[in-house]
Design a protein around this motif. Structure first.
Motif, short mmCIF file in Angstrom:
data_model
loop_
_atom_site.label_atom_id
_atom_site.label_comp_id
_atom_site.label_asym_id
_atom_site.label_seq_id
_atom_site.Cartn_x
_atom_site.Cartn_y
_atom_site.Cartn_z
N ASP A 1 1.18 0.23 -2.44
CA ASP A 1 1.69 -0.15 -3.77
C ASP A 1 3.14 -0.59 -3.74
O ASP A 1 3.57 -1.42 -4.54
CB ASP A 1 1.53 1.02 -4.75
CG ASP A 1 0.07 1.32 -5.04
OD1 ASP A 1 -0.76 0.43 -4.80
OD2 ASP A 1 -0.23 2.44 -5.47
N THR A 2 3.92 -0.03 -2.86
CA THR A 2 5.36 -0.31 -2.86
C THR A 2 5.81 -1.18 -1.70
O THR A 2 6.85 -1.81 -1.77
CB THR A 2 6.15 1.00 -2.83
OG1 THR A 2 5.80 1.73 -1.65
CG2 THR A 2 5.85 1.85 -4.04
N HIS B 1 -3.08 -4.28 4.74
CA HIS B 1 -3.61 -3.66 3.53
C HIS B 1 -5.15 -3.59 3.53
O HIS B 1 -5.75 -3.17 2.55
CB HIS B 1 -3.16 -4.43 2.29
CG HIS B 1 -1.67 -4.55 2.19
ND1 HIS B 1 -0.87 -3.57 1.66
CD2 HIS B 1 -0.83 -5.56 2.56
CE1 HIS B 1 0.40 -3.96 1.71
NE2 HIS B 1 0.45 -5.15 2.25
#
Length: 372
Positions: free
Chosen positions: A19-20, A38
């Motif tokens: 997410d970051t 990912h």
């Protein structure tokens, strides 16, 4: 650059969180981060980014995605982006500061020339792998500790239950008792069929099968309990006939001359065995490295200061694990000691395969007895 100088390479180390991380990696500029970063949930293997800060202290000039199996002594570079040589140098420095034995580099985009320039040696690609075991076509390794470690072929088990057979076959190819070209799925299934306790291979049955397949190879089974093993998860009616098969294996071991050592095999004994160029097939639990308590066979074939080097025929593709992780894998002695305490009562099982010697006439003696 000396090893001491390498530890002084500056870097920034931050956790890799899907997410970051895209925000963090924008510090590299417009370069795209590989989608494979990912594509799977790598959280079980402590993913983190090792980045090289720019002169302004705000932007990064390079970054690498780094992972490793828990309770091991290596780091793996999944990819490096930006100034790739600088990113790799930063990972090596990071590994040295953690006093690790090794850095690996998956060859998704790295060339052999780039890897060699950074001090990495090429790994031979796997001879086989399971259908779901994705991984790069190439991989590289750089050792950070001295030690006598030679490179067995990597063969990924093609079923969920043939790990014992695969470790024995790889050991025999490494010992030059079996031709490399003979290590294939037919050999894998043939040896498993002779050793299996349906579907697992228990230590005595595996030792007997190895002795039958290679009469010139000295074999010792190490098992510190005097009872059938690897049966606790079966219902009682399923345990009974498997236990009977294990008792038959004990009888076979006595008949063909496979000793069963009832003492607990120590890490010192494993180190001595691999130092003599013998091979130790070691039964471990995958709880430490993979997070689930499943008995599994690995091959111990080398050692460096503080770690035993294994080959693991199975990889956890769902966690981003590949053959590059499983091949030439250093495990600290205390971690391997813990992993090899199997089941609720912590028994230890292993099979040691010595260097080939003169063939003893096992089959002739057996045949003679049967005629009487």
């Amino acid at each position: 650059m000396s090893s001491q100088q390498e530890t002084l390479v500056k870097s920034v180390v931050v956790p890799f969180e899907p997410d970051t991380s895209p925000t963090l990696l924008r510090k590299l500029g417009p370069q795209a981060v590989p989608q494979r970063w990912h594509a799977v949930d790598r959280s079980a293997h402590a993913p983190h980014i090792v980045a090289v800060p720019g002169a302004d202290g705000e932007h990064w000039t390079a970054a690498a995605l780094v992972t490793a199996r828990p309770h091991t002594a290596y780091l793996k570079i999944v990819d490096a982006v930006g100034d790739v040589p600088a990113a790799v140098a930063a990972v090596v420095a990071h590994a040295r500061r953690r006093d690790l034995a090794q850095v690996k580099w998956e060859g998704w985009t790295a060339s052999p020339q780039d890897a060699a320039a950074a001090g990495f040696a090429s790994l031979r690609p796997p001879l086989a792998r399971a259908e779901d075991a994705a991984g790069p076509a190439a991989g590289y390794v750089r050792w950070l500790r001295d030690g006598a470690v030679t490179d067995p072929p990597y063969y990924g088990q093609t079923t969920h239950f043939t790990c014992g057979a695969v470790t024995a076959l790889v050991a025999q190819v490494h010992a030059r008792t079996l031709p490399r070209e003979a290590l294939d799925r037919r050999a894998e299934l043939t040896l498993w069929r002779d050793a299996t306790n349906f579907p697992a291979c228990e230590p005595i049955g595996l030792g007997v099968a190895v002795r039958r397949a290679w009469p010139s190879s000295p074999v010792v089974v190490h098992l510190d309990v005097d009872r059938p093993v690897l049966l606790d998860h079966y219902p009682e009616n399923e345990q009974e006939w498997r236990a009977q098969l294990q008792r038959i294996s004990r009888t076979d071991a006595a008949r063909i001359g496979v000793p069963i050592d009832p003492r607990r095999l120590s890490m010192t004994a494993i180190r001595r065995a691999v130092g003599r160029q013998e091979h130790v097939l070691l039964l471990v639990s995958l709880a430490g490295m993979q997070g689930f308590d499943v008995p599994h066979w690995v091959l111990c074939h080398g050692a460096v200061p503080g770690a035993v080097v294994i080959d693991d025929p199975w990889v956890n593709a769902a966690a981003g694990d590949t053959w590059v992780d499983a091949h030439l894998l250093p495990i600290p002695d205390p971690s391997l000691d813990t992993m090899s305490a199997v089941s609720a009562d912590g028994f230890r099982g292993a099979v040691t395969i010595g260097r080939p010697g003169p063939i003893r006439p096992i089959r002739a003696r057996t045949a003679s007895r049967s005629r009487r």
